[in-house]
Design a protein around this motif. Sequence first.
Motif, PDB file in Angstrom:
ATOM      1  N   ASN A  87      24.302  34.505  53.456  1.00 41.52           N
ATOM      2  CA  ASN A  87      23.061  34.098  54.112  1.00 41.52           C
ATOM      3  C   ASN A  87      22.921  34.671  55.525  1.00 41.52           C
ATOM      4  OD1 ASN A  87      21.500  31.964  52.401  1.00 41.52           O
ATOM      5  ND2 ASN A  87      23.679  31.427  52.181  1.00 41.52           N
ATOM      6  N   ALA A  88      23.628  35.731  55.783  1.00 37.83           N
ATOM      7  CA  ALA A  88      23.565  36.334  57.115  1.00 37.83           C
ATOM      8  C   ALA A  88      22.158  36.804  57.453  1.00 37.83           C
ATOM      9  CB  ALA A  88      24.547  37.497  57.217  1.00 37.83           C
ATOM     10  N   ASN A  89      21.342  37.097  56.439  1.00 39.45           N
ATOM     11  CA  ASN A  89      19.968  37.557  56.675  1.00 39.45           C
ATOM     12  C   ASN A  89      18.923  36.532  56.239  1.00 39.45           C
ATOM     13  OD1 ASN A  89      20.682  40.120  57.746  1.00 39.45           O
ATOM     14  ND2 ASN A  89      21.157  40.833  55.664  1.00 39.45           N
ATOM     15  N   THR A  90      19.329  35.300  56.014  1.00 43.30           N
ATOM     16  CA  THR A  90      18.385  34.245  55.641  1.00 43.30           C
ATOM     17  C   THR A  90      17.730  33.674  56.893  1.00 43.30           C
ATOM     18  OG1 THR A  90      19.682  33.655  53.688  1.00 43.30           O
ATOM     19  CG2 THR A  90      18.145  31.999  54.525  1.00 43.30           C
ATOM     20  N   VAL A  91      16.396  33.554  56.852  1.00 41.91           N
ATOM     21  CA  VAL A  91      15.652  33.058  58.011  1.00 41.91           C
ATOM     22  C   VAL A  91      16.136  31.663  58.401  1.00 41.91           C
ATOM     23  CG1 VAL A  91      13.376  32.338  58.852  1.00 41.91           C
ATOM     24  CG2 VAL A  91      13.604  34.410  57.474  1.00 41.91           C
ATOM     25  N   ALA A  92      16.492  31.518  59.676  1.00 46.05           N
ATOM     26  CA  ALA A  92      16.858  30.233  60.283  1.00 46.05           C
ATOM     27  C   ALA A  92      18.044  29.555  59.598  1.00 46.05           C
ATOM     28  CB  ALA A  92      15.652  29.289  60.293  1.00 46.05           C
ATOM     29  N   PHE A  93      18.883  30.320  58.870  1.00 42.14           N
ATOM     30  CA  PHE A  93      20.055  29.724  58.216  1.00 42.14           C
ATOM     31  C   PHE A  93      21.052  29.250  59.264  1.00 42.14           C
ATOM     32  CE2 PHE A  93      24.382  30.175  56.532  1.00 42.14           C
ATOM     33  CZ  PHE A  93      24.314  29.322  55.437  1.00 42.14           C
ATOM     34  N   LYS A  94      21.674  28.102  59.001  1.00 45.93           N
ATOM     35  CA  LYS A  94      22.685  27.553  59.883  1.00 45.93           C
ATOM     36  C   LYS A  94      24.048  27.616  59.201  1.00 45.93           C
ATOM     37  CE  LYS A  94      19.492  26.761  62.771  1.00 45.93           C
ATOM     38  NZ  LYS A  94      19.326  27.766  63.835  1.00 45.93           N
ATOM     39  N   SER A  95      24.989  28.275  59.882  1.00 45.43           N
ATOM     40  CA  SER A  95      26.311  28.467  59.291  1.00 45.43           C
ATOM     41  C   SER A  95      27.089  27.152  59.264  1.00 45.43           C
ATOM     42  CB  SER A  95      27.089  29.512  60.088  1.00 45.43           C
ATOM     43  OG  SER A  95      27.285  29.078  61.425  1.00 45.43           O
TER      44      SER A  95
END
Length: 571
Positions: free
Chosen positions: A30-38
């Motif tokens: 999800n490194a390129n998912t919008v507004a994803f939180k790790s």
Amino acid sequence: MALSNALFAGLSGLDVNQVKLNIVGNNIANANTVAFKSTRVLFKPQFYVTDSGGSQPDGDSGGTNPSQRGLGVVISALEKNFQPGSIETTGRPTDMAIDGDGFFIVRSDEQKYTRDGSFRLNANNQLVTSAGDLVQGYGVDQSFQIITGQLTDLTIPLGAATTAQATSVATMEGNLNAAGTVASGASILASQYLTVLNSGTAPSNVTLLTDLASASDITTPLFNAGDTLTLSARKGSRSIAEATLNVTGRTLGDLMNFLRQALGINDTVVPAAGQAAPGVVLEADPANAANQRIVITGNSGADNALELGPGSLRTATGLMPLRFADATDANGIASNPSGESVHTSLVVYDSLGAAVTLNVTAVLERTSSTGNVWRFYAESASDTDLDLVVGTGTLTFDNFGKLRAVTGNTITIDRTDTGAQTPLTLTLDFSRMTSLAHRSSELAMVNQDGSPMGRLTGFSVGADGRITGSFSNGVTRTLGQLAIATFTNPAGLIDRGGNMYVEGANSGTAVIGVPATLGAGKIVAGALELSNVDLSEEFINLIIASTGFAASSRVISTSDQLLTELLNANR
């Protein structure tokens, strides 16, 4: 027993490192998912076996420490990192990012929260997420004022919404020539002498029009029942809007009032000494008291000069029952409107966006050692009660040509039976006017705050979440405002997947407000928040997790070899 414990300790190491690998893999995916939180994984020891609790120091011993053996590792916590990601500009007006804390509020089967601002408009012009959840905010009332306190679906009706605005202020600009001559005289127009049909007695205001005749032919009526009179005239250098009057049941007084209103004669203005009073009156024939004529006296100033030609008052069949010509009044004053004046015509708008014509004439009324006084006359053919006169007032200038005082600049225009709000009330702003010596006077409208109908063609979102619509008529209106929710402990939210969260037991209750208030961040329109995944850190975590997994598997294989040796030794 110890070897068995080592096997299970190694197994627990495999389990937790598998979870860590799964979390790291999800973060990287999800490194390129919008507004994803790790997410990060925290480990803790599972529990310990205590072989010895230890002892206190005494006179014969220095004391002993506890003797404990660990039995493996377990997951302590899976923690979301809610630090904001970088913001990237997209140029799409429906894309939004939150610069700071907070979540957008959306609605579907339940109220949810998200940092993903990749919104769009659906077929109903509602602002929705990519999954179709309805974005929540505050709507507006009929006056485009924000209605706070209750969340609603946000709608941006591009191409469908229309608006218009009534004029409240019209700004005038120009210079009124201080070197001009003071206005004097007025138009004085008189009809032929009239008498009562077949009687030769003097007519009055209550005499029916159908009972009137010319004094030169008392047997022929001037007007017939069913006739409609049309008035066409000129004032100054311009034509006055045509007006009509049905003769049936009308009196001579009605006709005189019709002439005054249709010609825009303001009879409230007090004339200068020696000048005729403006208005429409009956005047007796000095040679025969049975004869009366209609005398029309206009307002002063060259731009108020009246012109009634031979066919100015006519019937539908072309008959001209009354003819007016220049005359003198009862005091012998002749028709001679003169003096410095200027006229301008402007267009303002009512509440439905209909154009309303307004004529303004300024006349130099008097001069003095302290400055000049000008009088303005306001007329409107769009006034629905026939009377062209909609206002008059004065402009007083000081010795330096600067405006010192204004009276009567609130104009009221009747809009009865037009569907618009009535009356249309507006202010003429003369604050930019001067009165300096010049070759001629100048007067023009430079601005007014009304507008005709326009359609919503675009919108923008401000840092405070306010959605401002742009209409084709140049008007901007507030369409709504985004709502933002903040939480005491965002890490306590429950992830529903798809970048959506709901309240959790440990998140605290949502505090809902508008952007940039109550600790909430501001809105960045035309941009999206990127994932906050740090790939460098994740690759390191990947190495650590794989190393931990391999080491734990080595513990298991070593324990297995030792157990095998032990079994072989006992054979």
